[in-house]
Design an enzyme around this catalytic site. Structure first.
Site, PDB file in Angstrom:
ATOM      1  N   SER A 165       0.877  -1.123  -0.152  1.00 18.48           N
ATOM      2  CA  SER A 165      -0.033  -0.124   0.023  1.00 18.48           C
ATOM      3  C   SER A 165       0.772   1.134  -0.049  1.00 18.48           C
ATOM      4  O   SER A 165       2.014   1.067  -0.069  1.00 18.48           O
ATOM      5  CB  SER A 165      -0.825  -0.025   1.237  1.00 18.48           C
ATOM      6  OG  SER A 165      -0.307  -0.143   2.543  1.00 18.48           O
ATOM      7  N   LYS A 166       0.186   2.447   0.042  1.00 18.65           N
ATOM      8  CA  LYS A 166       1.032   3.663  -0.036  1.00 18.65           C
ATOM      9  C   LYS A 166       2.063   3.884   1.161  1.00 18.65           C
ATOM     10  O   LYS A 166       2.918   4.545   0.872  1.00 18.65           O
ATOM     11  CB  LYS A 166      -0.091   4.826  -0.052  1.00 18.65           C
ATOM     12  CG  LYS A 166      -0.683   4.938  -1.622  1.00 18.65           C
ATOM     13  CD  LYS A 166      -1.680   6.107  -1.394  1.00 18.65           C
ATOM     14  CE  LYS A 166      -2.355   6.302  -2.651  1.00 18.65           C
ATOM     15  NZ  LYS A 166      -3.327   7.327  -2.948  1.00 18.65           N
ATOM     16  N   ARG A 167       1.720   3.217   2.168  1.00 13.99           N
ATOM     17  CA  ARG A 167       2.459   3.419   3.484  1.00 13.99           C
ATOM     18  C   ARG A 167       3.869   2.710   3.297  1.00 13.99           C
ATOM     19  O   ARG A 167       4.817   2.840   3.723  1.00 13.99           O
ATOM     20  CB  ARG A 167       1.736   3.034   4.511  1.00 13.99           C
ATOM     21  CG  ARG A 167       1.615   1.403   4.829  1.00 13.99           C
ATOM     22  CD  ARG A 167       0.668   0.983   5.829  1.00 13.99           C
ATOM     23  NE  ARG A 167       0.562  -0.416   6.146  1.00 13.99           N
ATOM     24  CZ  ARG A 167       1.142  -1.240   6.759  1.00 13.99           C
ATOM     25  NH1 ARG A 167       2.524  -0.795   6.936  1.00 13.99           N
ATOM     26  NH2 ARG A 167       0.886  -2.535   6.682  1.00 13.99           N
ATOM     27  N   HIS A 168       3.996   1.924   2.252  1.00 16.28           N
ATOM     28  CA  HIS A 168       5.103   1.232   1.948  1.00 16.28           C
ATOM     29  C   HIS A 168       5.716   1.856   0.892  1.00 16.28           C
ATOM     30  O   HIS A 168       7.011   1.408   0.388  1.00 16.28           O
ATOM     31  CB  HIS A 168       4.989  -0.173   1.337  1.00 16.28           C
ATOM     32  CG  HIS A 168       4.428  -1.433   2.275  1.00 16.28           C
ATOM     33  ND1 HIS A 168       2.936  -1.546   2.162  1.00 16.28           N
ATOM     34  CD2 HIS A 168       4.756  -1.818   3.378  1.00 16.28           C
ATOM     35  CE1 HIS A 168       2.732  -2.501   3.278  1.00 16.28           C
ATOM     36  NE2 HIS A 168       3.843  -2.673   4.015  1.00 16.28           N
ATOM     37  N   GLY A 169       5.355   3.060   0.401  1.00 17.39           N
ATOM     38  CA  GLY A 169       5.889   4.046  -0.544  1.00 17.39           C
ATOM     39  C   GLY A 169       5.207   3.847  -1.918  1.00 17.39           C
ATOM     40  O   GLY A 169       3.945   3.696  -1.820  1.00 17.39           O
TER      41      GLY A 169
END
Length: 498
Positions: free
Chosen positions: A259-263
């Site tokens: 997801s976006k929290r992984h980049g």
């Protein structure tokens, strides 16, 4: 057990919905579809699944083509390429789905459903209250077909649902997961044609894969529970199903869904961040699959020779950005300097006087390329080489940076003055090795130590504690600029010692 088709020719497809930016997972699937087609001498087809009209985002198809072109996965057939199996956009194929749905109703394999959205919501609410899985209660399945047809003829809104078996099981052989068995009692009578005449995924994908003669379906594991419905439709229509391979989810390094929290997760964001398409291809290949041996670098040609879909690991594929950066750096270091320079231009903001100085750019690239993980890194890695930026920074640098561990301000000034004089005796050096050999000899002849001279010179030229080799720096920025910087640092040290 379901029996896959026996197509003589391999035909695979990528079938995304144009609902926004292209996810990196789409390119992951595109790569394996494209790779398998190349390996088997088959065709890679692009099909646009736009039947969910409410979610369409303008420009999505253009972005998809942009991503496929950058990653190097050009379709053989598709909306732009054309082909004998078009049209390749589902909204242009509606009569095919409607006619097929009508055949399924006529054969007793589907039925009209007149339940309103309000009633369906009530059913879901009651099921949730009883902690039951959300599922259609099959009320309209009991409606007599003649009555249903009469209600349709009167204009009563309806959908069409598939009429699945109520008992028993079905076993599907997946190329990645092996045999998977499903119980019919746990599967919903899904809508296959909506009241507006548009199909749902379940009907459209079966009709299109059959009519386009798709031999292998490579798709995400989220669609695995849909396999029984699709196999049911194939059998009801007397069509032979393709081979199925359900790919694992892409996970972050913490093993949760990417997801976006992984980049970054959009496909083109990696291009914009300075990654190379060659590195992205290599990286995506190794997510869930690996050739024999320990190598992390694999060419497309090698992958085409060695890839086997059965060797794909069914567990989640981990997207490790650090590994991607390492791999990207490796490709940067192997690239011919003229090619690398051309690719860097998009990111490299050079002053006007250096934009056409190919020799200077090549020298700069050669001494910083080992420090680059992405093309975008060229800015931070090389900006100190630009005279204006060096001048802007020097007043803010603590003079302690220039002084060796066992040195003093006075000894550092003395060492820098010596180097200034030494450079003044030389023609503008063009070869770092020759410059190094002569300078090391001169330092020894003067009774000095290398570290006492070279540390302050290197930091004076770069204003960095860690920078390229001092002799590479001198050759890159030139003797005149090197001496100017050395004298500026001498003045700064003299001011600080007063």
């Amino acid at each position: 057990m379901s029996s896959p088709n026996n197509h003589r020719h391999v035909r695979v497809r990528l079938a995304p919905s144009p609902t926004g930016e292209v996810h990196i997972g789409t390119m992951w699937l595109a790569q394996f579809n494209w790779l398998y087609a190349k390996q088997q001498g088959g065709k890679f087809i692009l099909r646009i699944e736009d039947t969910d009209q409410k979610r369409l985002v303008p420009g999505s198809v253009e972005r998809l083509y942009e991503a496929l072109a950058w990653y190097g996965f050009a379709p053989d057939e598709g909306p732009r390429e054309g082909g004998a199996y078009g049209p390749y956009v589902q909204s242009e194929r509606l009569t095919l789905y409607q006619d097929t749905a009508a055949k399924l109703v006529a054969s007793g394999h589907a039925y009209h459903c007149f339940c309103t959205p309000q009633r369906l919501e009530e059913v879901r609410t009651n099921q949730a209250a009883q902690k039951l899985p959300p599922r259609y209660d099959r009320t309209c399945r009991a409606v007599d077909p003649a009555e249903a047809q009469a209600r349709v003829m009167k204009g009563e809104p309806s959908t069409i649902r598939c009429k699945l078996p109520l008992t028993g099981t079905i076993t599907h052989h997946d190329l990645v997961r092996g045999d998977v068995t499903f119980a019919w009692e746990q599967i919903d009578d899904s809508v296959i044609l909506k009241s507006d005449g548009f199909p749902t995924y379940h009907l459209a994908v079966v009709v299109d894969d059959h009519l386009m003669e798709i031999s292998h379906v490579f798709r995400a594991e989220e669609w695995l529970p849909s396999v029984p419905k699709h196999l049911f439709l194939y059998e009801a229509l007397h069509w032979t199903p393709p081979h199925f391979a359900h790919f694992p989810l892409i996970l972050g390094t913490d093993r949760s869904k990417l997801s976006k929290r992984h980049g970054a997760t959009t496909a083109l964001s990696y291009r914009d961040d300075g990654f190379l398409p060659e590195a992205m291809q290599n990286f995506l290949l190794l997510m869930g699959w690996h050739p024999k041996g320990d190598t992390e670098v694999i060419s497309t040609e090698q992958a085409i020779r060695e890839f086997k879909i059965e060797d794909l690991h069914p567990a989640g594929a981990v997207f490790d950005r650090q590994k991607l950066e390492w791999l990207n750096g490796w490709y940067i270091r192997q690239m011919p300097i003229d090619d690398l320079r051309a690719r860097l231009q998009y990111f490299w903001e050079l002053p006007e006087e250096l934009r056409d100085d190919i020799e200077w750019q090549n020298r700069a690239i050669s001494i910083v390329r080992d420090r680059l993980k992405t093309l975008r890194d060229i800015v931070a890695a090389s900006d100190f080489l630009i005279p204006r930026i060096w001048e802007e920074r020097v007043p803010s640098i603590a003079v302690d940076l220039f002084i060796p561990k066992k040195g003093t301000t006075e000894s550092t000034i003395d060492a820098l003055e010596w180097m200034d004089n030494h450079l003044g005796t030389l023609n503008d050096p063009r070869d770092a090795a020759t410059l190094k050999e002569g300078t090391i000899a001169a330092i020894a002849e003067a009774g000095r130590k290398n570290g006492d001279v070279l540390w302050p010179v290197r930091t004076a030229l770069s204003l960095l504690p860690n920078s390229p080799d001092v002799f590479d720096l001198i050759v890159t920025i030139g003797s005149i600029e090197s001496r100017r910087r050395i004298r500026s640092v001498i003045e700064a040290l003299q001011r600080a010692s007063r």
